[in-house]
Design a protein around this motif. Structure first.
Motif, PDB file in Angstrom:
ATOM      1  N   ASP A 175      -6.856  -4.704   0.115  1.00  0.00           N
ATOM      2  CA  ASP A 175      -7.871  -3.744  -0.320  1.00  0.00           C
ATOM      3  C   ASP A 175      -8.415  -2.950   0.862  1.00  0.00           C
ATOM      4  O   ASP A 175      -9.434  -2.285   0.757  1.00  0.00           O
ATOM      5  N   ALA A 176      -7.707  -3.011   1.998  1.00  0.00           N
ATOM      6  CA  ALA A 176      -8.100  -2.179   3.134  1.00  0.00           C
ATOM      7  C   ALA A 176      -7.883  -0.713   2.778  1.00  0.00           C
ATOM      8  O   ALA A 176      -7.011  -0.373   1.979  1.00  0.00           O
ATOM      9  N   SER A 177      -8.687   0.163   3.381  1.00  0.00           N
ATOM     10  CA  SER A 177      -8.535   1.600   3.116  1.00  0.00           C
ATOM     11  C   SER A 177      -7.193   2.093   3.646  1.00  0.00           C
ATOM     12  O   SER A 177      -6.591   1.479   4.548  1.00  0.00           O
ATOM     13  N   LEU A 178      -6.744   3.221   3.092  1.00  0.00           N
ATOM     14  CA  LEU A 178      -5.530   3.843   3.617  1.00  0.00           C
ATOM     15  C   LEU A 178      -5.701   4.135   5.108  1.00  0.00           C
ATOM     16  O   LEU A 178      -4.777   3.937   5.904  1.00  0.00           O
ATOM     17  N   TYR A 179      -6.886   4.588   5.469  1.00  0.00           N
ATOM     18  CA  TYR A 179      -7.184   4.871   6.881  1.00  0.00           C
ATOM     19  C   TYR A 179      -6.865   3.649   7.762  1.00  0.00           C
ATOM     20  O   TYR A 179      -6.174   3.751   8.775  1.00  0.00           O
ATOM     21  N   ASP A 180      -7.356   2.485   7.350  1.00  0.00           N
ATOM     22  CA  ASP A 180      -7.118   1.275   8.154  1.00  0.00           C
ATOM     23  C   ASP A 180      -5.648   0.873   8.111  1.00  0.00           C
ATOM     24  O   ASP A 180      -5.089   0.444   9.125  1.00  0.00           O
TER      25      ASP A 180
ATOM     26  N   SER B   4       3.735   7.312   0.898  1.00  0.00           N
ATOM     27  CA  SER B   4       3.587   8.009  -0.387  1.00  0.00           C
ATOM     28  C   SER B   4       2.128   8.356  -0.646  1.00  0.00           C
ATOM     29  O   SER B   4       1.821   9.381  -1.264  1.00  0.00           O
ATOM     30  N   GLN B   5       1.210   7.544  -0.157  1.00  0.00           N
ATOM     31  CA  GLN B   5      -0.205   7.860  -0.369  1.00  0.00           C
ATOM     32  C   GLN B   5      -0.646   9.061   0.489  1.00  0.00           C
ATOM     33  O   GLN B   5      -1.430   9.895   0.031  1.00  0.00           O
ATOM     34  N   VAL B   6      -0.146   9.154   1.711  1.00  0.00           N
ATOM     35  CA  VAL B   6      -0.477  10.320   2.546  1.00  0.00           C
ATOM     36  C   VAL B   6       0.116  11.578   1.913  1.00  0.00           C
ATOM     37  O   VAL B   6      -0.569  12.606   1.768  1.00  0.00           O
ATOM     38  N   LEU B   7       1.383  11.505   1.501  1.00  0.00           N
ATOM     39  CA  LEU B   7       2.018  12.675   0.882  1.00  0.00           C
ATOM     40  C   LEU B   7       1.313  13.039  -0.421  1.00  0.00           C
ATOM     41  O   LEU B   7       1.158  14.218  -0.743  1.00  0.00           O
ATOM     42  N   GLY B   8       0.846  12.032  -1.153  1.00  0.00           N
ATOM     43  CA  GLY B   8       0.106  12.279  -2.387  1.00  0.00           C
ATOM     44  C   GLY B   8      -1.214  12.989  -2.123  1.00  0.00           C
ATOM     45  O   GLY B   8      -1.617  13.890  -2.875  1.00  0.00           O
ATOM     46  N   ALA B   9      -1.882  12.608  -1.034  1.00  0.00           N
ATOM     47  CA  ALA B   9      -3.155  13.257  -0.682  1.00  0.00           C
ATOM     48  C   ALA B   9      -2.923  14.729  -0.344  1.00  0.00           C
ATOM     49  O   ALA B   9      -3.715  15.602  -0.712  1.00  0.00           O
ATOM     50  N   PHE B  10      -1.812  15.025   0.350  1.00  0.00           N
ATOM     51  CA  PHE B  10      -1.477  16.419   0.646  1.00  0.00           C
ATOM     52  C   PHE B  10      -1.143  17.174  -0.644  1.00  0.00           C
ATOM     53  O   PHE B  10      -1.642  18.270  -0.884  1.00  0.00           O
ATOM     54  N   ALA B  11      -0.284  16.554  -1.461  1.00  0.00           N
ATOM     55  CA  ALA B  11       0.161  17.223  -2.694  1.00  0.00           C
ATOM     56  C   ALA B  11      -1.032  17.545  -3.599  1.00  0.00           C
ATOM     57  O   ALA B  11      -1.028  18.572  -4.288  1.00  0.00           O
ATOM     58  N   ALA B  12      -2.052  16.710  -3.567  1.00  0.00           N
ATOM     59  CA  ALA B  12      -3.231  16.930  -4.424  1.00  0.00           C
ATOM     60  C   ALA B  12      -3.957  18.217  -4.054  1.00  0.00           C
ATOM     61  O   ALA B  12      -4.749  18.733  -4.853  1.00  0.00           O
ATOM     62  N   HIS B  13      -3.696  18.744  -2.854  1.00  0.00           N
ATOM     63  CA  HIS B  13      -4.362  19.982  -2.409  1.00  0.00           C
ATOM     64  C   HIS B  13      -3.404  21.175  -2.364  1.00  0.00           C
ATOM     65  O   HIS B  13      -3.754  22.232  -1.834  1.00  0.00           O
ATOM     66  N   LYS B  14      -2.205  20.990  -2.930  1.00  0.00           N
ATOM     67  CA  LYS B  14      -1.203  22.077  -2.859  1.00  0.00           C
ATOM     68  C   LYS B  14      -1.709  23.362  -3.519  1.00  0.00           C
ATOM     69  O   LYS B  14      -1.556  24.457  -2.952  1.00  0.00           O
ATOM     70  N   ALA B  15      -2.302  23.248  -4.705  1.00  0.00           N
ATOM     71  CA  ALA B  15      -2.731  24.454  -5.420  1.00  0.00           C
ATOM     72  C   ALA B  15      -3.703  25.282  -4.569  1.00  0.00           C
ATOM     73  O   ALA B  15      -3.657  26.514  -4.586  1.00  0.00           O
ATOM     74  N   GLU B  16      -4.553  24.605  -3.823  1.00  0.00           N
ATOM     75  CA  GLU B  16      -5.508  25.328  -2.967  1.00  0.00           C
ATOM     76  C   GLU B  16      -4.772  26.045  -1.834  1.00  0.00           C
ATOM     77  O   GLU B  16      -5.060  27.209  -1.531  1.00  0.00           O
ATOM     78  N   VAL B  17      -3.840  25.327  -1.198  1.00  0.00           N
ATOM     79  CA  VAL B  17      -3.163  25.874  -0.021  1.00  0.00           C
ATOM     80  C   VAL B  17      -2.333  27.097  -0.378  1.00  0.00           C
ATOM     81  O   VAL B  17      -2.243  28.049   0.401  1.00  0.00           O
ATOM     82  N   ILE B  18      -1.728  27.093  -1.582  1.00  0.00           N
ATOM     83  CA  ILE B  18      -0.830  28.214  -1.936  1.00  0.00           C
ATOM     84  C   ILE B  18      -1.535  29.303  -2.745  1.00  0.00           C
ATOM     85  O   ILE B  18      -0.910  30.284  -3.134  1.00  0.00           O
TER      86      ILE B  18
END
Ligand code: HEM
Length: 143
Positions: A3-8, A122-136
């Motif tokens: 249950d550690a954060s993705l960051y950790d 996959s979690q890092v890529l998912g975090a990026f993908a979640a912001h794709k609509a904003e970036v494009i």
């Protein structure tokens, strides 16, 4: 699962900064989105603004640290609709969907380079993908 954060689980700020450093350099050399890009904004940024690259790495590192549950706070220079949203920071670059995907592929290669496990990758890529609509967003309206 831990249950550690993705960051950790990524190893904290130094590990995240190393990935961001590696992938930010790779983008500049990537034929589709860097110095040779067909997108004039990306091509000019990559060729003419090398002094902005350290700051971009810093901002990207803060963003990943915050989105992954770390203790650092990202504050955009061009605030978007919410604190972590990216539309204003990217609007003028007119980044297309395919260009975004190329950058995500570059990020995946950097995560592999540092041996980041599949789940965290996959979690890092998912975090990026979640912001794709904003970036494009900037590429979806007439110039
Ligand atoms: C979800 C994916 C992305 C994230 C998390 C991200 C993160 C960031 C952040 C935090 C900034 C700084 C914004 C500010 O000034 O406050 C930024 C700016 C920038 N990003 Fe992205 N970005 C993403 C996608 C992309 C893509 C696909 C490209 C295409 C190459 C790109 C290229 C740039 C460039 C050139 C800047 C401008 C730096 C400047 O102001 O000179 N980014 N990005």
């Amino acid at each position: 699962m831990s249950d550690a954060s993705l960051y950790d689980r990524l190893g904290g700020v130094f590990a995240i900064a190393a990935v961001v450093d590696h992938f930010s350099d790779a983008i500049i050399e990537n034929a589709a989105v860097g110095k040779l890009s067909k997108n004039p904004q990306l091509r000019e940024w990559s060729n003419d603004q090398p002094e902005r690259l350290p700051g971009l790495k810093w901002m990207r590192t803060l963003w990943v640290c915050e989105v992954s549950g770390g203790p650092y706070k990202y504050v955009g220079t061009k605030p978007g609709r919410s604190p972590l949203s990216l539309e204003e920071g990217h609007r003028q670059l007119r980044i297309t969907s395919d260009e975004f995907d190329e950058v995500a592929a570059e990020l995946a290669r950097s995560l592999d380079h540092f041996g980041v496990p599949e789940l965290e990758k996959s979690q890092v890529l998912g975090a990026f993908a979640a912001h794709k609509a904003e970036v494009i967003e900037g590429s979806l309206v007439p110039a």
